[in-house]
Design an enzyme around this catalytic site. Sequence first.
Site, PDB file in Angstrom:
ATOM      1  N   GLY B  88       0.839  -1.190   0.000  1.00  0.00           N
ATOM      2  CA  GLY B  88       0.000   0.000   0.000  1.00  0.00           C
ATOM      3  C   GLY B  88       0.872   1.237   0.000  1.00  0.00           C
ATOM      4  O   GLY B  88       1.947   1.242  -0.580  1.00  0.00           O
ATOM      5  N   LEU B  89       0.409   2.268   0.677  1.00  0.00           N
ATOM      6  CA  LEU B  89       1.115   3.542   0.758  1.00  0.00           C
ATOM      7  C   LEU B  89       1.396   4.114  -0.630  1.00  0.00           C
ATOM      8  O   LEU B  89       2.439   4.691  -0.872  1.00  0.00           O
ATOM      9  CB  LEU B  89       2.438   3.397   1.515  1.00  0.00           C
ATOM     10  CG  LEU B  89       2.328   3.172   3.020  1.00  0.00           C
ATOM     11  CD1 LEU B  89       3.704   3.042   3.621  1.00  0.00           C
ATOM     12  CD2 LEU B  89       1.562   4.307   3.673  1.00  0.00           C
ATOM     13  N   CYS B  90       0.489   3.882  -1.555  1.00  0.00           N
ATOM     14  CA  CYS B  90       0.687   4.488  -2.860  1.00  0.00           C
ATOM     15  C   CYS B  90      -0.612   5.125  -3.333  1.00  0.00           C
ATOM     16  O   CYS B  90      -1.053   4.910  -4.445  1.00  0.00           O
ATOM     17  CB  CYS B  90       1.234   3.481  -3.867  1.00  0.00           C
ATOM     18  SG  CYS B  90       0.415   1.901  -3.834  1.00  0.00           S
ATOM     19  N   GLY B  91      -1.219   5.857  -2.451  1.00  0.00           N
ATOM     20  CA  GLY B  91      -2.411   6.608  -2.818  1.00  0.00           C
ATOM     21  C   GLY B  91      -3.541   5.684  -3.221  1.00  0.00           C
ATOM     22  O   GLY B  91      -3.708   4.600  -2.659  1.00  0.00           O
TER      23      GLY B  91
END
Lengths: 135, 308
Positions: B88-91
Amino acid sequence: MAGKFQFDLISPEKIVFSAEVEEVNIPGSEGYFSVLAGHMPLMTRAVPGSVHIRKSAGEAVQFIIFGGLIEVKTDKTSLLAESAVPLARLDKQDIERRIAHARNLLKDVRTEDSRSRLEEFIYHMSAIKSAEIGG
Amino acid sequence: MASLKDLRDRIASVKATQKITRAMQMVAAAKLRRAQEAVVAARPYSARLEDVLADIPVNPAKADMPALMRGRGRDKVQLAVICTADRGLCGGFNMQIVRHARAFLRARLSEGKQVKIITIGKKGAEMLKREFGALFIDSVNVSRYKNAGFEQARAIAEDIVKRYDQQEFDVCTLFYSEFKSVINQQPQAQQLIPCGQGFETGGGGRAAGEEQAGKATQPAGSAPAFYEFEPDIADVLADLVLRLLSARIFRALLENAAGEMGAKMTAMDNATRNAGTMIDSLSITYNRRRQARITTELIEIIAGAEAL
């Protein structure tokens, strides 16, 4: 000397070779054949083997491919190869790994078609191994 | 009310977070550059293969066309291959793909079709498991490999073909995100099987990528090259199809990798900026509070002095 034609050797990762050449010798599924300028349109499978490319008299390059698809058109020829390495950078271990992988696959194939294809692959790979590396 | 010490701690913690997001942004930027190069370098191969496919005269009546191209003339069982990132951590990158796929899956289900799902990448599996858990037939884990390799794409393609041969599904659609630019990734649905032109069945054809749609509208007789096939057309086509599927999956993996890094870079850039704003406003509150306390202390001292 004869005319030139465009030849592209493309692997999934990148364009390996692209230039005007005089003659290309390719390992087709029905045996090695040469393409010169003005060859009739042809589509065939390539098997593992070496590709000789003659750019002009005395200027040649050689690649090892591990199978691919050849598309010959009157003005240009493309060889879409799974992977292509210049002869100088051929790695014995890599070839052995590929052969081992194919042997593994061979264990659980069901259709006659894919079996014969894998056997063909192993056969040609072994040929490369003994011809180019010697062993 | 938060004490001065609380505020100080808060500022320190936001600063630490900002350092992390900034580092992640820089890492993503570096990886993005490499992924972008890989995408661009890989395009000629798949483009050429698609060209070859377009050049082959399609003749549904001919039996020498492999079933993978022709299809079975039905679309009862749909297979969705959904590629997402592993992290994750990609918008909204993963969410975009999942939303696209979910709409497709719901539509197929409401049409009374049977749906099967294969996911590539962890995030998609996590997000879809709750709603469609029962429909999963496989989850491919690509995180073992550092970079998406063609051999891996080929293994996935071979697996899909095997399932097709075993009559597990009729139509296969691939979901991924096309890398348009660093800030723009477009979720795509591409019909994988049947892959011959003019055989689009069911929803796959409608949702097929722009590129596909563009090709399909080409006039059928646009000067097809008349090839000689060796040893015969069936042999060549069977080979071509597997190659084409591998190339498409490979391309999807690469586009995804680049898109993920692009989205991550943007997301982390935003996060860094947000942290900056937060630090600013917290610092202002902190300074005001500090000043207020000094003022109060001074007033107390003066008032004490006056009382004497």
